[in-house]
Design a protein around this motif. Structure first.
Motif, PDB file in Angstrom:
ATOM      1  N   ALA A 120       0.732  -1.187  -0.037  1.00 13.11           N
ATOM      2  CA  ALA A 120       0.127  -0.192   0.069  1.00 13.11           C
ATOM      3  C   ALA A 120       0.852   1.230   0.034  1.00 13.11           C
ATOM      4  O   ALA A 120       0.516   2.258  -0.566  1.00 13.11           O
ATOM      5  CB  ALA A 120      -0.813   0.071   1.247  1.00 13.11           C
ATOM      6  N   LEU A 121       2.028   1.198   0.738  1.00 12.40           N
ATOM      7  CA  LEU A 121       2.990   2.368   0.767  1.00 12.40           C
ATOM      8  C   LEU A 121       3.357   2.633  -0.635  1.00 12.40           C
ATOM      9  O   LEU A 121       3.612   3.631  -1.101  1.00 12.40           O
ATOM     10  CB  LEU A 121       3.938   2.060   1.905  1.00 12.40           C
ATOM     11  N   GLN A 122       3.906   1.518  -1.297  1.00 17.34           N
ATOM     12  CA  GLN A 122       4.436   1.682  -2.608  1.00 17.34           C
ATOM     13  C   GLN A 122       3.432   2.202  -3.528  1.00 17.34           C
ATOM     14  O   GLN A 122       3.887   2.910  -4.344  1.00 17.34           O
ATOM     15  CB  GLN A 122       5.009   0.047  -2.735  1.00 17.34           C
ATOM     16  N   ALA A 123       2.286   1.698  -3.368  1.00 12.23           N
ATOM     17  CA  ALA A 123       1.355   2.151  -4.546  1.00 12.23           C
ATOM     18  C   ALA A 123       1.000   3.564  -4.170  1.00 12.23           C
ATOM     19  O   ALA A 123       0.721   4.189  -5.370  1.00 12.23           O
ATOM     20  CB  ALA A 123      -0.086   1.304  -4.145  1.00 12.23           C
ATOM     21  N   ALA A 124       1.059   4.158  -3.064  1.00 12.47           N
ATOM     22  CA  ALA A 124       1.065   5.441  -2.746  1.00 12.47           C
ATOM     23  C   ALA A 124       1.898   6.326  -2.981  1.00 12.47           C
ATOM     24  O   ALA A 124       1.876   7.492  -2.894  1.00 12.47           O
ATOM     25  CB  ALA A 124       0.478   5.752  -1.438  1.00 12.47           C
ATOM     26  N   GLY A 125       3.136   5.726  -3.710  1.00 11.37           N
ATOM     27  CA  GLY A 125       4.544   6.502  -3.988  1.00 11.37           C
ATOM     28  C   GLY A 125       5.241   6.610  -2.751  1.00 11.37           C
ATOM     29  O   GLY A 125       6.078   7.491  -2.801  1.00 11.37           O
ATOM     30  N   TYR A 126       5.074   5.856  -1.776  1.00 15.27           N
ATOM     31  CA  TYR A 126       6.170   5.843  -0.415  1.00 15.27           C
ATOM     32  C   TYR A 126       6.780   4.712  -0.267  1.00 15.27           C
ATOM     33  O   TYR A 126       6.572   4.031   0.794  1.00 15.27           O
ATOM     34  CB  TYR A 126       5.363   6.555   0.530  1.00 15.27           C
ATOM     35  N   ALA A 127       7.505   4.105  -1.087  1.00 15.58           N
ATOM     36  CA  ALA A 127       8.184   2.677  -0.857  1.00 15.58           C
ATOM     37  C   ALA A 127       8.986   2.962   0.209  1.00 15.58           C
ATOM     38  O   ALA A 127       9.831   4.010   0.194  1.00 15.58           O
ATOM     39  CB  ALA A 127       8.787   2.180  -2.277  1.00 15.58           C
ATOM     40  N   PRO A 128       8.891   2.134   0.898  1.00 21.56           N
ATOM     41  CA  PRO A 128      10.061   2.083   2.260  1.00 21.56           C
ATOM     42  C   PRO A 128      11.418   2.014   1.655  1.00 21.56           C
ATOM     43  O   PRO A 128      11.738   1.432   0.540  1.00 21.56           O
ATOM     44  CB  PRO A 128       9.687   0.729   3.051  1.00 21.56           C
ATOM     45  N   GLY A 129      12.314   2.893   2.126  1.00 25.75           N
ATOM     46  CA  GLY A 129      13.690   2.878   1.646  1.00 25.75           C
ATOM     47  C   GLY A 129      14.008   3.756   0.442  1.00 25.75           C
ATOM     48  O   GLY A 129      15.095   4.052   0.243  1.00 25.75           O
ATOM     49  N   GLU A 130      12.946   4.223  -0.179  1.00 24.93           N
ATOM     50  CA  GLU A 130      13.301   5.070  -1.592  1.00 24.93           C
ATOM     51  C   GLU A 130      13.109   6.582  -1.244  1.00 24.93           C
ATOM     52  O   GLU A 130      12.408   7.056  -0.507  1.00 24.93           O
ATOM     53  CB  GLU A 130      11.953   4.762  -2.186  1.00 24.93           C
ATOM     54  N   GLU A 131      14.270   7.243  -1.816  1.00 26.84           N
ATOM     55  CA  GLU A 131      14.392   8.458  -1.494  1.00 26.84           C
ATOM     56  C   GLU A 131      13.771   9.187  -2.885  1.00 26.84           C
ATOM     57  O   GLU A 131      13.935   8.811  -3.926  1.00 26.84           O
ATOM     58  CB  GLU A 131      16.049   8.916  -1.510  1.00 26.84           C
ATOM     59  N   TRP A 132      13.730  10.610  -2.392  1.00 27.17           N
ATOM     60  CA  TRP A 132      13.382  11.612  -3.528  1.00 27.17           C
ATOM     61  C   TRP A 132      14.750  11.845  -4.404  1.00 27.17           C
ATOM     62  O   TRP A 132      15.721  11.884  -3.819  1.00 27.17           O
ATOM     63  CB  TRP A 132      12.785  12.790  -3.173  1.00 27.17           C
ATOM     64  N   GLU A 133      14.563  12.023  -5.683  1.00 26.23           N
ATOM     65  CA  GLU A 133      15.669  12.712  -6.296  1.00 26.23           C
ATOM     66  C   GLU A 133      15.956  14.163  -6.188  1.00 26.23           C
ATOM     67  O   GLU A 133      14.807  14.813  -6.268  1.00 26.23           O
ATOM     68  CB  GLU A 133      15.343  12.240  -7.777  1.00 26.23           C
ATOM     69  N   LEU A 134      16.923  14.599  -5.817  1.00 23.79           N
ATOM     70  CA  LEU A 134      17.125  16.173  -5.487  1.00 23.79           C
ATOM     71  C   LEU A 134      17.219  16.867  -6.819  1.00 23.79           C
ATOM     72  O   LEU A 134      17.948  16.090  -7.692  1.00 23.79           O
ATOM     73  CB  LEU A 134      18.209  16.017  -4.648  1.00 23.79           C
ATOM     74  N   PRO A 135      17.096  18.041  -6.721  1.00 26.43           N
ATOM     75  CA  PRO A 135      17.175  18.989  -8.009  1.00 26.43           C
ATOM     76  C   PRO A 135      18.638  18.986  -8.423  1.00 26.43           C
ATOM     77  O   PRO A 135      19.532  19.146  -7.539  1.00 26.43           O
ATOM     78  CB  PRO A 135      16.548  19.990  -7.889  1.00 26.43           C
ATOM     79  N   LYS A 136      19.293  19.134  -9.802  1.00 23.59           N
ATOM     80  CA  LYS A 136      20.496  19.360 -10.125  1.00 23.59           C
ATOM     81  C   LYS A 136      20.576  20.973  -9.864  1.00 23.59           C
ATOM     82  O   LYS A 136      19.923  21.524 -10.371  1.00 23.59           O
ATOM     83  CB  LYS A 136      20.971  18.847 -11.129  1.00 23.59           C
ATOM     84  N   LEU A 137      21.692  21.314  -9.311  1.00 16.76           N
ATOM     85  CA  LEU A 137      21.874  22.727  -8.794  1.00 16.76           C
ATOM     86  C   LEU A 137      22.465  23.313 -10.195  1.00 16.76           C
ATOM     87  O   LEU A 137      23.133  22.738 -10.764  1.00 16.76           O
ATOM     88  CB  LEU A 137      22.908  22.929  -7.703  1.00 16.76           C
ATOM     89  N   PRO A 138      21.948  24.348 -10.502  1.00 14.19           N
ATOM     90  CA  PRO A 138      22.506  24.917 -11.554  1.00 14.19           C
ATOM     91  C   PRO A 138      24.088  25.555 -11.612  1.00 14.19           C
ATOM     92  O   PRO A 138      24.492  25.731 -10.440  1.00 14.19           O
ATOM     93  CB  PRO A 138      21.774  26.354 -11.980  1.00 14.19           C
TER      94      PRO A 138
END
Lengths: 112, 760
Positions: free
Chosen positions: A61-79
């Protein structure tokens, strides 16, 4: 009723609007007894009825909602080479030396 | 600088900017780049973005460069081993967070997800007052979302005169419902605006207050913005708009806007419960404004002063606060917040059994919650303040003549008269109506008491809750005694209050009061600009609008509607060095335009040499400037050879192609714009209303709100102008919202402006 407890680290849950989303996703499951979702610790503790629910289903359920355990957001690349040319730096001149008055004013606070 | 805070704030900023970028890409792909993005009822687009970047965001596509701006001021997350001074980076990231948060709210608006929906629970009765007029149909189902421009201006006068010392942005959830209520009540009693958002484990202080039946809305100074931290952008947008609205600052003047907030807007963030990355990042954004953060949990502190006036971040773990119980701890927490931000508060202690403060002024007592009412449909109530001889007044004497309300059945009514007798060496008969008008505000300040109207049409309700706490008739006297001494001590030495419920005595005093009302009406009506030697200034709003000077004359009241010539005179007596100074008229250089040498000199000097000449009676030639608190805006409609008057309460489109909010940007901030003028409602009834330009007959369009609420007064003006049907000839938003609709209407009705000499 046998109650089980499972803990997930959810790095994507860094703010309280994610807490709301995580809770909403988990509360839709049958057999949820209690959810403690902490955005400060990025961790979810779930107490559930073991006869109706298992940790796998909760993780799914967490995975389906977009919150898979252990998964990180990708950070923006700084200009590149952003310093000094951005509008921000043009609007507010940056001070890079410590003002004597600030030093005097800070006094005992320095120990912190 | 705490490395821990810097790390978390910078990480939070990076994450939220990434999230905003992702959301924007999805929204543009789904809805298209031209999908409108608009906050409710504001002329300031997305105000934080507008204020700090100068970008006018009106559609999704406009947000793309905003995200780029945010990315440009992001910094990498500090490494584990290398320690650096991080404050600058953290503050930059705080600002990036604010841009991203507002972009997210803009995207949510585009998707119809804002203001946030909420399910009402507990005993809370949803109020229609906190939603913008546009959202009224949704009242009770949605939270407030951003504060609209109408409310921002309505609060303007209170923010500048110190009645409202600042605002508290509360983020998260309190230890218990009891603590939540106590924190909010403590802030309310100090008249501090309470802005609510955020949650902890899905539970927000908004839920807590709802469950406890606390009335939330503009009227009670408690605004529920949203249940997540992103909604904290709304209070910061409110602060940014204060600088644009009242400070005369322009979009893009980032540094000036931040400094304006540091020195003039007394706000702080109170973080209740755990603090996550986004809360740290948002707090960093608030610190840019000079707003400190106080947390009720254990977090590292940032104590040195600098960007904020005192400490930047304070940790005050709730259970460690010394106190006999949680309520006392809550009290101390609020006290600390006020101390850290340096909020100046003036409180008059009022010895009554219910909480007291201006924040309770707007509270309503519904019929079902009412113990008893005085006045209204079923009974009569009057209030009368008279000046008496020194010896005839016994200071502090409060008498109730007649029975109390104990024998009146619940939700019943009874007659009552409140007679206040005052004496003082500096007291003058002219001040009687000024002081009497304060009774409304004074009585309304009590929690659970509602006061409406004045003179012999007063209407007071006492709630069941207040009666249960022991509120009795004599407490009206105690309130008035304490407040008249507290606020008007300079002119009032003795105060005595008598409450009449005995029928015969009440009738006797009612007759006396009515005689006095008549006498006062005649005296005020007879007063003209020519009959006095001095006008008065009002520079109260200079704390917000530094270059604005209001000139108040007997025939032109202050543009906020709160101060007329007599009020200013009284105010000057009370506080001789205060904002209301006498202005010697000097030589009358032009009696038609109302140009006086003394007025020009005063205004030039006190507007920091920015305004050289003021004509008191013209909208076309050097009209008076405005701060931002005006009740109405008058603007020339060249095609109709006349002017339109739009009231603050009217959110509709006007024939000028702008709503009140947009017009206000042109009229406020101390700018002199020929053809546009902010003014008080009752200036419309003055013989001197734009008399140099043709007077009231020039009004071709007027908000229906004014026509309805001032029907009697405007009828009298029409008769005075020799055209009894004039009001019907004036269009309103129901018949014309464009010039093309307006002109045929005026021609059909034969409006006099069409045949008057050209305006220019």
């Amino acid at each position: 009723m046998p109650v089980g407890k499972v803990v997930f680290d959810v790095p994507k849950m860094y703010a309280d609007h994610h807490v709301e989303a995580v809770r909403k996703a988990l509360l839709a499951l049958p057999g949820i007894e209690e959810i403690i979702a902490s955005s400060a610790l990025k961790r979810v503790v779930v107490r559930y009825d073991t006869e109706r629910l298992n940790p796998g289903a909760i993780e799914q359920a967490l995975q389906a909602a977009g919150y898979a355990p252990g998964e990180e957001w990708e950070l923006p690349k700084l200009p590149e080479g952003k310093e000094d040319h951005s509008p921000w730096f043009q609007v507010i001149p940056r001070v890079t030396t410590t003002d004597r008055r600030d030093l005097e004013m800070s006094g005992d606070f320095r120990k912190y | 600088m705490s490395r821990y805070i810097a790390t978390r704030a910078i990480r939070g900023a990076n994450l939220i900017v990434a999230e905003a970028e992702r959301m924007l890409k999805e929204a543009i792909a789904e809805l298209g780049p031209d999908t409108p993005v608009k906050f409710t009822n504001t002329a300031y687009y997305l105000p934080v973005i507008l204020a700090f970047t100068g970008r006018e965001v009106s559609k999704l596509g406009d947000l793309v460069p905003v995200i780029e701006d945010a990315k440009r001021i992001l910094h990498p997350i500090p490494g584990d081993k290398l320690w650096l001074p991080y404050l600058g980076e953290t503050l930059d990231c705080g600002m990036a967070t604010l841009l991203a948060e507002e972009a997210i709210e803009g995207i949510r608006f585009a998707r119809g997800l804002e203001p946030q929906p909420i399910t009402w629970e507990g005993s809370y009765i949803p109020s229609t007052s906190f939603t913008s007029p546009d959202m009224e149909a949704q009242a009770g189902k949605r939270l407030n979302g951003p504060i609209d421009d109408i409310q921002l201006r309505a609060w303007g006068i209170q923010l500048v005169d110190g009645r409202m010392p600042g605002f508290a942005a509360i983020v998260g959830c309190a230890k218990s419902n009891e603590v939540a209520v106590q924190i909010v009540r403590e802030l309310q009693q100090r008249n501090i605006l309470v802005f609510l958002c955020g949650n902890v484990n899905g539970r927000s202080i908004i839920h807590q207050l709802m469950e406890e039946g606390v009335e939330m809305g503009y009227d009670t100074y408690i605004i529920p913005f949203g249940t997540d931290t992103i909604a904290a952008i709304y209070p910061l947008g409110f602060a940014a708009r204060s600088a644009l609205t009242f400070g005369g600052l322009k979009p893009g003047q980032a540094r000036e806007i931040l400094l304006y907030n540091k020195y003039r807007v007394f706000a702080f963030v109170l973080a209740l419960g755990e603090v996550d990355d986004l809360k740290y990042a948002t707090a960093a954004g608030a610190i840019n404004y000079g707003f400190p953060t106080i947390a009720d949990t254990v977090i590292p502190q940032i104590l040195p002063t600098g960007v904020t006036t005192y400490e930047h971040v304070i940790s005050m773990p709730f259970d460690d606060i010394e106190g006999k119980d949680d309520l006392e701890r809550a009290k101390k927490l609020v006290q600390r917040c006020i101390e850290v931000r340096g909020v100046k508060i003036k409180i008059t202690e009022v010895p009554i059994p219910v909480p007291y403060g201006s924040a309770f002024e707007g509270e309503r007592v519904r019929k079902a919650d009412m113990r008893v009412e005085f006045g209204g449909k079923y009974s009569r109530c009057f209030e009368y303040l008279k000046m008496s001889d020194f010896d005839a007044v016994e200071d502090g004497k409060i008498t109730v003549v007649g029975p109390g309300f104990e024998d009146v059945p619940p939700e019943g009514s009874m007659d009552m008269g409140i007679v206040v007798e005052v004496a003082g060496r500096k007291m003058q008969e002219d001040f009687e109506p000024v002081l009497e008008r304060q009774i409304h505000y004074f009585i309304n300040g009590a929690s659970g008491i509602q006061h409406i109207g004045q003179r012999d049409i007063a209407w007071i309700r006492i709630s069941k809750a207040a009666a249960e706490k022991g509120f009795k008739l004599e407490h009206f006297g105690k309130i008035l005694y304490a407040r008249f001494h507290g606020d008007f001590g300079a002119i009032v030495d003795k105060v005595q209050v008598t409450i009449y419920t005995d029928k015969a005595k009440m009738e006797e005093w009612l007759a006396k009061a009515r005689e006095a009302y008549d006498r006062r009406n005649r005296r005020l009506a007879d007063m003209t600009d020519e009959s006095v030697e001095e006008f008065y200034s009002c520079t109260l709003c200079q704390s917000f609008a530094p270059n604005h000077v209001c000139v108040v004359s007997p025939e032109r009241l202050g543009l906020c509607g709160a101060y007329n010539w007599l009020d200013c005179k009284a105010s000057h007596q009370i506080n001789p060095t205060g904002p209301n100074q006498p202005i010697r008229k000097g030589t009358c250089e032009d009696p038609v335009y109302g140009i006086f040498s003394g007025v020009n000199e005063f205004v030039y000097q006190h507007s920091h040499q920015s305004v050289q000449q003021v004509s008191m009676y013209s909208i076309m030639v050097n009209p008076m400037t405005a701060c931002g608190c005006f009740e109405c805006i008058a603007m020339v409609i060249p095609e109709a050879n006349g002017i339109m008057v739009v009231s603050r309460e009217d959110p509709s489109m006007t024939p000028a192609g702008m709503t009140f909010s947009t017009l206000a940007g042109m009229a406020g901030g101390g700018l002199q714009t020929p053809g546009v003028m902010g003014h008080g409602k009752y200036y419309l009834t003055s013989k001197k209303f734009i008399s140099a330009d043709g007077g009231f007959k020039r009004v071709v369009w007027m908000s229906s709100f004014l026509k309805e609420t001032m029907a009697e007064e405007l009828k009298a003006v029409a008769e005075r102008e020799g055209d009894p049907d004039l009001i019907d000839k004036i269009a309103d938003e129901r018949v014309a919202t464009t010039v093309d609709e307006l002109l045929p209407y005026l021609e059909e009705k034969g409006h006099p402006a069409l045949t008057m000499p050209p305006l220019f």
